[in-house]
Design an enzyme around this catalytic site. Structure first.
Site, short mmCIF file in Angstrom:
data_model
loop_
_atom_site.label_atom_id
_atom_site.label_comp_id
_atom_site.label_asym_id
_atom_site.label_seq_id
_atom_site.Cartn_x
_atom_site.Cartn_y
_atom_site.Cartn_z
N ASP A 239 47.33 39.52 40.03
CA ASP A 239 46.02 39.12 39.46
C ASP A 239 44.92 38.96 40.42
O ASP A 239 43.65 38.73 40.16
CB ASP A 239 46.03 37.94 38.56
N SER A 263 37.57 39.23 33.90
CA SER A 263 38.62 40.21 33.62
C SER A 263 38.71 40.18 32.16
O SER A 263 38.16 38.91 31.48
CB SER A 263 39.85 39.63 34.08
N GLN A 313 44.15 46.71 35.08
CA GLN A 313 43.11 45.74 34.83
C GLN A 313 41.84 46.13 34.55
O GLN A 313 41.16 46.96 35.48
CB GLN A 313 43.19 44.63 35.67
#
Length: 322
Positions: A239, A263, A313
């Protein structure tokens, strides 16, 4: 979602904050203190405790802005799901092979998070789980994940690119040693991950403007060998920095005062059982950005060249004018 940016909430979406470096609007909550041992703190956070057969509770890593790091919540969801798969008896241990999660609300990093697991299916070789993360009965993250017993079959992988070794690259402490900003202390000493950019990082004005980058990553402590913990730690690490190619393509640094990133979702495919005890190369690119959203995709290679995981992502990337 990385762990040190602050933004105003969007009224039409429910993302969570995203940043990988210094942002001009980073807010430090009064009373925040750097952890003495960030890696030890991470292991404690991932050691969630069972409240029932399908309910677990986990603490959060305090953050300067009071918002929990999204990678932490992802990793804890994996731990919760995996704890309900451990009891499945078959020909071998079932390892996580994929996850798809949506970030719905930010989490308060000063409070615990509750995880509820739904056992969707246990087949002959696959197990599927849905996990919701809660604070005050409000869903923070919704994830579906799948586990599989080891099996034979076709086997190939993309080759790891030839890049400089991490030992040849400066640490973040070396990169930011001349930056006079109290927030640098968190980036240098507050994280459990050592990161070495092959390309110039997005902390200033001098960096290559393209849609891809490579970053060497390694935890700052010795990770136990438990496969589930290693998978959760891989998700945690994944992440960081994944939306940077979106910003890099448009010449935007993390210090740009206009930047408002968040995000939206996170997906991972674990091709092989992760091993996070040594350096890993995280190659990243951005195939598209549009409608205020940007997509980052990545590959995580073990330092011996083994492709361990692929990641994707999408994030909301907006520039506030005026």
């Amino acid at each position: 979602m990385t762990d040190n940016a602050q933004q105003k909430p969007d009224q039409n979406a429910a993302p969570r904050e995203e940043s990988s470096g210094i942002t001009s609007d980073l807010g430090h909550r009064s009373g925040y203190q750097l952890p003495e041992d960030p890696f030890g703190q991470l292991l404690e956070v991932l050691d969630i405790r069972a409240l029932g057969a399908n309910t677990f509770m986990g603490q959060s890593q305090p953050q300067p802005n009071g918002r929990a790091f999204g990678g932490q919540v992802l990793a804890q969801c994996i731990m919760a799901a995996g704890r309900t798969v451990d009891e499945i008896h078959g020909e071998g241990e079932r390892h996580i092979h994929s996850l798809h999660g949506y970030f719905l609300r930010p989490a308060d990093s000063s409070r615990e998070i509750r995880f509820e697991v739904e056992r969707m299916r246990d087949g002959r070789s696959f197990s599927a789980r849905r996990v919701h993360a809660y604070q005050d009965d409000r869903v923070l993250l919704s994830m579906i994940t799948s586990f599989q017993e080891p099996a034979g079959g076709l086997d190939h992988q993309e080759q790891m690119p030839n890049v400089p070794r991490p030992e040849e690259l400066p640490s973040i402490a070396e990169l930011l040693k001349d930056v006079d900003d109290p927030r640098v202390a968190f980036l240098v000493r507050g994280r459990p991950v050592d990161m070495r950019w092959v390309d110039s990082p997005l902390y200033g004005k001098e960096f290559a403007r393209n849609d891809r980058q490579s970053v060497w990553v390694r935890f700052t402590g010795e990770m136990p060998t438990d496969p589930l913990l290693n998978a959760a730690a891989t998700a945690y690490m994944s992440d960081y920095t994944l939306l940077e190619p979106v910003l890099r393509r448009h010449g935007i640094s993390w210090s740009d005062p206009r930047l408002r990133p968040a995000s939206l979702d996170h997906a991972m495919w674990f091709h092989r059982v992760p091993r996070v005890g040594e350096w890993m190369l995280y190659t990243q690119s951005s195939p598209s950005a549009q409608s205020g959203r940007g997509l980052g995709v990545g590959r995580l290679f073990h330092e011996d060249g083994t492709l361990m995981a692929s990641v994707a992502q999408e994030g909301m990337v907006r520039l506030k004018e005026g």
